[in-house]
Design a protein around this motif. Structure first.
Motif, PDB file in Angstrom:
ATOM      1  N   TYR A   2       0.840  -1.197   0.000  1.00  8.32           N
ATOM      2  CA  TYR A   2       0.000   0.000   0.000  1.00  8.32           C
ATOM      3  C   TYR A   2       0.875   1.248   0.000  1.00  8.32           C
ATOM      4  O   TYR A   2       1.918   1.288   0.657  1.00  8.32           O
ATOM      5  CB  TYR A   2      -0.897   0.020   1.246  1.00  8.32           C
ATOM      6  CG  TYR A   2      -1.859  -1.136   1.274  1.00  8.32           C
ATOM      7  CD1 TYR A   2      -3.161  -0.991   0.818  1.00  8.32           C
ATOM      8  CD2 TYR A   2      -1.456  -2.393   1.716  1.00  8.32           C
ATOM      9  CE1 TYR A   2      -4.048  -2.054   0.822  1.00  8.32           C
ATOM     10  CE2 TYR A   2      -2.329  -3.466   1.718  1.00  8.32           C
ATOM     11  CZ  TYR A   2      -3.622  -3.287   1.273  1.00  8.32           C
ATOM     12  OH  TYR A   2      -4.490  -4.344   1.262  1.00  8.32           O
ATOM     13  N   VAL A   3       0.437   2.262  -0.744  1.00  9.61           N
ATOM     14  CA  VAL A   3       1.084   3.572  -0.728  1.00  9.61           C
ATOM     15  C   VAL A   3      -0.001   4.586  -0.406  1.00  9.61           C
ATOM     16  O   VAL A   3      -1.013   4.668  -1.100  1.00  9.61           O
ATOM     17  CB  VAL A   3       1.771   3.897  -2.069  1.00  9.61           C
ATOM     18  CG1 VAL A   3       2.316   5.316  -2.068  1.00  9.61           C
ATOM     19  CG2 VAL A   3       2.896   2.894  -2.342  1.00  9.61           C
ATOM     20  N   ASN A   4       0.202   5.313   0.686  1.00  7.42           N
ATOM     21  CA  ASN A   4      -0.761   6.307   1.170  1.00  7.42           C
ATOM     22  C   ASN A   4      -2.160   5.711   1.306  1.00  7.42           C
ATOM     23  O   ASN A   4      -3.161   6.321   0.959  1.00  7.42           O
ATOM     24  CB  ASN A   4      -0.771   7.537   0.256  1.00  7.42           C
ATOM     25  CG  ASN A   4       0.588   8.199   0.202  1.00  7.42           C
ATOM     26  OD1 ASN A   4       1.318   8.233   1.190  1.00  7.42           O
ATOM     27  ND2 ASN A   4       0.953   8.717  -0.952  1.00  7.42           N
ATOM     28  N   GLY A   5      -2.217   4.467   1.795  1.00 11.94           N
ATOM     29  CA  GLY A   5      -3.484   3.809   2.083  1.00 11.94           C
ATOM     30  C   GLY A   5      -4.133   3.098   0.918  1.00 11.94           C
ATOM     31  O   GLY A   5      -5.134   2.415   1.097  1.00 11.94           O
ATOM     32  N   ALA A   6      -3.602   3.226  -0.297  1.00 10.41           N
ATOM     33  CA  ALA A   6      -4.195   2.576  -1.469  1.00 10.41           C
ATOM     34  C   ALA A   6      -3.323   1.394  -1.898  1.00 10.41           C
ATOM     35  O   ALA A   6      -2.098   1.526  -2.002  1.00 10.41           O
ATOM     36  CB  ALA A   6      -4.318   3.564  -2.623  1.00 10.41           C
ATOM     37  N   ARG A   7      -3.975   0.266  -2.149  1.00  3.41           N
ATOM     38  CA  ARG A   7      -3.237  -0.913  -2.602  1.00  3.41           C
ATOM     39  C   ARG A   7      -2.674  -0.652  -4.000  1.00  3.41           C
ATOM     40  O   ARG A   7      -3.367  -0.105  -4.857  1.00  3.41           O
ATOM     41  CB  ARG A   7      -4.140  -2.137  -2.623  1.00  3.41           C
ATOM     42  CG  ARG A   7      -3.371  -3.419  -2.860  1.00  3.41           C
ATOM     43  CD  ARG A   7      -4.216  -4.627  -2.611  1.00  3.41           C
ATOM     44  NE  ARG A   7      -3.397  -5.814  -2.735  1.00  3.41           N
ATOM     45  CZ  ARG A   7      -3.676  -6.962  -2.189  1.00  3.41           C
ATOM     46  NH1 ARG A   7      -4.774  -7.102  -1.483  1.00  3.41           N
ATOM     47  NH2 ARG A   7      -2.877  -7.994  -2.338  1.00  3.41           N
ATOM     48  N   VAL A   8      -1.421  -1.026  -4.212  1.00  8.17           N
ATOM     49  CA  VAL A   8      -0.768  -0.779  -5.494  1.00  8.17           C
ATOM     50  C   VAL A   8      -0.108  -2.056  -6.014  1.00  8.17           C
ATOM     51  O   VAL A   8       0.306  -2.910  -5.244  1.00  8.17           O
ATOM     52  CB  VAL A   8       0.306   0.339  -5.398  1.00  8.17           C
ATOM     53  CG1 VAL A   8      -0.311   1.664  -5.007  1.00  8.17           C
ATOM     54  CG2 VAL A   8       1.419  -0.040  -4.432  1.00  8.17           C
ATOM     55  N   GLU A   9      -0.042  -2.141  -7.331  1.00  7.85           N
ATOM     56  CA  GLU A   9       0.748  -3.187  -7.987  1.00  7.85           C
ATOM     57  C   GLU A   9       2.129  -2.612  -8.308  1.00  7.85           C
ATOM     58  O   GLU A   9       3.131  -3.244  -8.078  1.00  7.85           O
ATOM     59  CB  GLU A   9       0.060  -3.671  -9.259  1.00  7.85           C
ATOM     60  CG  GLU A   9      -1.266  -4.372  -9.012  1.00  7.85           C
ATOM     61  CD  GLU A   9      -1.146  -5.585  -8.113  1.00  7.85           C
ATOM     62  OE1 GLU A   9      -0.186  -6.373  -8.269  1.00  7.85           O
ATOM     63  OE2 GLU A   9      -2.011  -5.752  -7.233  1.00  7.85           O
ATOM     64  N   GLU A  10       2.115  -1.374  -8.857  1.00  3.78           N
ATOM     65  CA  GLU A  10       3.361  -0.668  -9.148  1.00  3.78           C
ATOM     66  C   GLU A  10       3.067   0.818  -9.196  1.00  3.78           C
ATOM     67  O   GLU A  10       2.050   1.236  -9.731  1.00  3.78           O
ATOM     68  CB  GLU A  10       3.959  -1.123 -10.486  1.00  3.78           C
ATOM     69  CG  GLU A  10       5.300  -0.491 -10.774  1.00  3.78           C
ATOM     70  CD  GLU A  10       6.047  -1.169 -11.915  1.00  3.78           C
ATOM     71  OE1 GLU A  10       7.207  -0.792 -12.131  1.00  3.78           O
ATOM     72  OE2 GLU A  10       5.482  -2.052 -12.579  1.00  3.78           O
ATOM     73  N   THR A  11       3.965   1.608  -8.599  1.00 14.40           N
ATOM     74  CA  THR A  11       3.764   3.052  -8.578  1.00 14.40           C
ATOM     75  C   THR A  11       5.094   3.761  -8.367  1.00 14.40           C
ATOM     76  O   THR A  11       6.026   3.189  -7.803  1.00 14.40           O
ATOM     77  CB  THR A  11       2.763   3.463  -7.475  1.00 14.40           C
ATOM     78  OG1 THR A  11       2.445   4.837  -7.630  1.00 14.40           O
ATOM     79  CG2 THR A  11       3.329   3.226  -6.085  1.00 14.40           C
ATOM     80  N   ALA A  12       5.168   5.000  -8.838  1.00 15.05           N
ATOM     81  CA  ALA A  12       6.333   5.854  -8.575  1.00 15.05           C
ATOM     82  C   ALA A  12       6.141   6.479  -7.192  1.00 15.05           C
ATOM     83  O   ALA A  12       5.017   6.808  -6.801  1.00 15.05           O
ATOM     84  CB  ALA A  12       6.450   6.936  -9.631  1.00 15.05           C
ATOM     85  N   LEU A  13       7.226   6.620  -6.460  1.00 18.66           N
ATOM     86  CA  LEU A  13       7.152   7.191  -5.109  1.00 18.66           C
ATOM     87  C   LEU A  13       7.599   8.648  -5.107  1.00 18.66           C
ATOM     88  O   LEU A  13       8.413   9.061  -5.930  1.00 18.66           O
ATOM     89  CB  LEU A  13       8.031   6.379  -4.148  1.00 18.66           C
ATOM     90  CG  LEU A  13       7.591   4.942  -3.903  1.00 18.66           C
ATOM     91  CD1 LEU A  13       8.596   4.229  -3.008  1.00 18.66           C
ATOM     92  CD2 LEU A  13       6.205   4.888  -3.292  1.00 18.66           C
ATOM     93  N   HIS A  14       7.067   9.397  -4.157  1.00 19.74           N
ATOM     94  CA  HIS A  14       7.422  10.798  -3.949  1.00 19.74           C
ATOM     95  C   HIS A  14       7.767  10.982  -2.478  1.00 19.74           C
ATOM     96  O   HIS A  14       7.330  10.194  -1.630  1.00 19.74           O
ATOM     97  CB  HIS A  14       6.252  11.709  -4.317  1.00 19.74           C
ATOM     98  CG  HIS A  14       5.787  11.502  -5.725  1.00 19.74           C
ATOM     99  ND1 HIS A  14       4.871  10.529  -6.081  1.00 19.74           N
ATOM    100  CD2 HIS A  14       6.140  12.120  -6.880  1.00 19.74           C
ATOM    101  CE1 HIS A  14       4.672  10.571  -7.371  1.00 19.74           C
ATOM    102  NE2 HIS A  14       5.427  11.518  -7.891  1.00 19.74           N
TER     103      HIS A  14
END
Length: 152
Positions: A122-134
């Protein structure tokens, strides 16, 4: 009772989902107010460490007994999991052996990819498969909540 966000099966009196952290109560009632979690602890930010030291991209554990533990994300690929060979070893049964990877793109950005883990990433509470981070993104892997900080 199932989680309103992710559908996880929960205890009947659960106020929050153990899996994704989503509130399970009506946040508009006067008795319950939902507030975003904002880390104000200076130890979570790399700048609060030695100001003369150069640092790269970092992950900082934000909660639990290991809060404040820092991991440098310096390699092209950084593995995360419960397996002893993981560069970021998170030793808890809520973390898959090979849970996720952080990858540095050609432009220098860091991406996070879930490796079909059982509990998800999870990133910021949302489940992710792939994402860019900040900077200041909250990454949840199993029971661990980490804050990502980009290098200066």
């Amino acid at each position: 009772m199932n989680c309103r966000r992710c559908g996880e099966i929960l205890n009947a009196n659960a106020n929050f989902c153990w899996s994704c952290g989503a509130p399970q109560v009506d946040t508009t009632s006067p008795e319950t107010i939902a507030l975003p979690v904002v880390a104000t602890n200076e130890a979570l930010h790399p700048a609060s460490a030695d100001t003369n030291a150069k640092h790269g991209d970092q992950l900082v554990i934000a909660t639990g007994q290991e809060a404040g533990t820092r991991f440098d994300v310096v390699n092209e690929i950084t593995t995360v999991g419960r397996d002893e060979s993981a560069e970021i070893l998170l030793d808890d049964v809520s973390v898959s052996r090979h849970h996720a990877i952080f990858t540095r793109t050609a432009s220098g950005r860091i991406t996070l990819r879930d490796l079909n883990s059982l509990n998800g990433t999870y990133v910021n509470g949302a489940r992710v498969e792939e994402t860019a981070l900040h900077s200041a993104d909250e990454v949840q892997i199993g029971k661990f909540k980490l804050v990502f900080w980009e290098s200066n």
